[in-house]
Design an enzyme around this catalytic site. Structure first.
Site, mmCIF file in Angstrom:
data_model
loop_
_atom_site.group_PDB
_atom_site.id
_atom_site.type_symbol
_atom_site.label_atom_id
_atom_site.label_comp_id
_atom_site.label_asym_id
_atom_site.label_seq_id
_atom_site.Cartn_x
_atom_site.Cartn_y
_atom_site.Cartn_z
ATOM 1 N N GLY A 89 8.988 1.287 8.908
ATOM 2 C CA GLY A 89 7.908 2.217 9.245
ATOM 3 C C GLY A 89 7.727 2.339 10.746
ATOM 4 O O GLY A 89 7.793 1.332 11.470
ATOM 5 N N HIS B 60 0.870 -1.184 0.000
ATOM 6 C CA HIS B 60 0.000 0.000 0.000
ATOM 7 C C HIS B 60 0.905 1.232 0.000
ATOM 8 O O HIS B 60 2.150 1.104 -0.032
ATOM 9 C CB HIS B 60 -0.943 -0.026 1.205
ATOM 10 C CG HIS B 60 -0.246 -0.264 2.510
ATOM 11 N ND1 HIS B 60 0.600 0.656 3.080
ATOM 12 C CD2 HIS B 60 -0.245 -1.335 3.339
ATOM 13 C CE1 HIS B 60 1.063 0.166 4.213
ATOM 14 N NE2 HIS B 60 0.587 -1.042 4.386
ATOM 15 N N HIS C 157 4.018 1.384 2.287
ATOM 16 C CA HIS C 157 5.228 0.701 1.788
ATOM 17 C C HIS C 157 5.893 1.551 0.693
ATOM 18 O O HIS C 157 7.121 1.682 0.655
ATOM 19 C CB HIS C 157 4.873 -0.656 1.166
ATOM 20 C CG HIS C 157 4.274 -1.658 2.111
ATOM 21 N ND1 HIS C 157 2.969 -2.060 2.035
ATOM 22 C CD2 HIS C 157 4.826 -2.357 3.141
ATOM 23 C CE1 HIS C 157 2.730 -2.973 2.961
ATOM 24 N NE2 HIS C 157 3.841 -3.165 3.656
HETATM 25 P P1 AMP Z 1 4.869 -5.250 6.473
HETATM 26 O O1 AMP Z 1 4.686 -5.576 5.039
HETATM 27 O O2 AMP Z 1 3.593 -5.031 7.209
HETATM 28 O O3 AMP Z 1 5.826 -6.182 7.164
HETATM 29 O O4 AMP Z 1 5.586 -3.834 6.497
HETATM 30 C C1 AMP Z 1 6.793 -3.592 5.814
HETATM 31 C C2 AMP Z 1 7.322 -2.257 6.254
HETATM 32 O O5 AMP Z 1 6.377 -1.238 5.913
HETATM 33 C C3 AMP Z 1 7.538 -2.170 7.772
HETATM 34 O O6 AMP Z 1 8.735 -1.461 8.022
HETATM 35 C C4 AMP Z 1 6.327 -1.403 8.236
HETATM 36 O O7 AMP Z 1 6.540 -0.686 9.437
HETATM 37 C C5 AMP Z 1 6.122 -0.447 7.069
HETATM 38 N N1 AMP Z 1 4.744 0.050 7.060
HETATM 39 C C6 AMP Z 1 3.610 -0.690 7.181
HETATM 40 N N2 AMP Z 1 2.533 0.130 7.192
HETATM 41 C C7 AMP Z 1 2.988 1.405 7.090
HETATM 42 C C8 AMP Z 1 2.378 2.697 7.060
HETATM 43 N N3 AMP Z 1 1.065 2.842 7.150
HETATM 44 N N4 AMP Z 1 3.180 3.781 6.944
HETATM 45 C C9 AMP Z 1 4.534 3.636 6.858
HETATM 46 N N5 AMP Z 1 5.172 2.456 6.890
HETATM 47 C C10 AMP Z 1 4.416 1.352 6.996
#
Ligand code: AMP
Length: 295
Positions: A155, A41, A44
Site C-alpha cells: 500500500g 481492514h 488490506h
Molecule cells: P500492515 O498490516 O499495516 O503491515 O499493512 C499491510 C499492507 O497493507 C501494507 O502494504 C500497507 O501499506 C497496506 N495498507 C495498510 N493500510 C492501507 C490502506 N489504508 N490502503 C491501502 N493499503 C493499505
C-alpha cells in the site's frame, strides 16, 4: 475463479504452505503475495482484490513482526484478530493464509540478510523508529523466500516502506513484480489503518487534522515552494490543534522526492507530503501526492 468459502484454516508451518503453493504452480497459477500484520481492514482487502483481478492466486501472510517495532508498548498493543481476519479473507475466496509463529519465521539458526538502505534509512519513519526498516527488510525477505511469489502487493499508505521494498527487490535482483496500491480511506478521509481500532470516537474525528493539513498543502503547492508549503502546513496544524479535544502531537511533516525521499526545495513530479503524528497514544501516518507524477 476464486470461490467463497465458509472458513479457512491458516497455515502455520512453511512446509504445508509450500506444498500447497507448488500444487497451484503445477496448475500454472501465479502467486500474488500480500504481506500484512493482520487486523485486516478494507485497505488490506483492496490489495487482495487487486491480486485476484490480476488473475493471481492470493497468499496473505499475517505476522506481527517484533523486529520492526522499536517501541515494546506499541508491539504489545498492536491489534490481533486472526479469526476475524480469516473469516474476511474466506469471504473473498482467499485459500492461502500464512500465520506463522515467531520461531517459524526466526528459527534459532536464522541468519538475517544485511542491506545498507543508505539515505532511505535516515529520514522520516527511519529517523523516528530506529531499526524499523531493518526489521521490515528482514521479514519481507524471509517471507519472499518462503512464498516465492510472482508479485507482491503493497500500500502507498506506507510510502517509505514501498521505497525500501523496491530497493530490496532491486538490490537482491528478486524476480518479483511489485504492485503499489492507492490508500483506502474512510468516508471521513482518514486513511484506513489497523491502529485506528485503538482511537476513541473523539480521536477519530480529531485525527482528521491530518487530511485537512494534507489537503491544504495540496492547494498551497500551486502558489508556494515546498519549504514555504511545509512552513504554512505547520502553522495551520498548530492553529487547528488548539481547537481539538484530543491530544495531538506532530512527529514530522516533510515534502519529499518520491524516489530518493530527500526533502524538496523545488517541485518535482510525484512530490509527496508525508506526515506522522500521535493522536492520544496512537501513532498515525499518512501521505498525499502534491504534484502529479505523469506531468
Ligand atoms: P500492515 O498490516 O499495516 O503491515 O499493512 C499491510 C499492507 O497493507 C501494507 O502494504 C500497507 O501499506 C497496506 N495498507 C495498510 N493500510 C492501507 C490502506 N489504508 N490502503 C491501502 N493499503 C493499505
Amino acid at each position: 475463479m476464486n470461490t467463497k468459502q465458509a472458513k479457512i484454516e491458516p497455515f502455520s508451518e512453511i512446509s504445508g504452505l509450500q506444498a500447497a503453493l507448488n500444487m497451484e504452480r503445477v496448475l500454472a497459477k501465479k502467486i500474488g503475495f500480500i504481506p500484512t500484520m493482520g487486523a485486516l481492514h478494507e485497505g488490506h482487502i483492496a490489495l487482495v482484490q487487486r491480486a485476484i483481478a490480476n488473475g493471481e492466486e492470493p497468499v496473505v501472510s499475517i505476522f506481527v513482526n517484533p523486529k520492526q517495532f522499536n517501541n515494546p508498548e506499541d508491539l504489545k498493543k498492536y491489534p490481533r484478530t486472526l479469526e476475524n481476519d480469516c473469516a474476511l479473507l474466506a469471504q473473498i475466496g482467499v485459500k492461502y493464509v500464512f500465520a506463522p509463529t515467531i520461531d517459524v519465521i526466526y528459527p534459532e539458526n536464522f541468519k538475517p540478510i544485511h542491506l545498507d538502505l543508505g539515505s532511505l534509512d535516515k529520514v522520516m519513519e527511519a529517523k523516528f523508529r530506529p531499526g524499523h526498516f531493518d526489521g521490515v527488510v528482514t521479514v519481507v525477505h524471509r517471507l519472499f523466500e518462503i512464498v516465492q511469489p510472482n508479485s507482491a502487493y503493497f500500500g502507498r499508505k506506507d510510502f517509505q516502506q514501498v521505497a525500501v521494498i523496491k530497493f530490496l527487490v532491486k538490490s537482491f535482483k528478486l524476480a518479483i513484480d511489485l504492485v503499489v496500491c492507492d490508500t483506502l480511506r474512510e468516508k471521513s478521509g482518514l486513511a484506513m489503518s489497523s491502529r485506528n481500532m485503538r482511537l476513541s470516537e473523539q480521536e477519530k474525528v480529531d485525527a482528521l487534522i491530518i487530511i485537512k493539513c494534507l489537503k491544504k498543502a495540496k492547494s498551497d503547492a500551486t502558489n508556494y515552494n515546498p519549504i514555504e508549503t511545509v512552513a504554512r502546513l505547520i502553522l495551520n496544524f498548530e492553529a487547528e490543534r488548539k481547537t481539538l479535544l484530543s491530544t495531538i502531537e506532530l512527529e514530522y511533516v516533510e515534502i519529499i522526492d518520491p524516489i530518493t525521499l530527500e526533502n524538496l526545495s523545488e517541485w518535482v513530479p510525484g512530490a509527496t507530503c508525508c506526515i506522522a503524528l500521535y493522536c492520544g497514544d496512537v501513532r498515525l501516518i499518512d501521505n498525499y501526492e502534491l504534484i502529479a507524477y505523469n506531468l
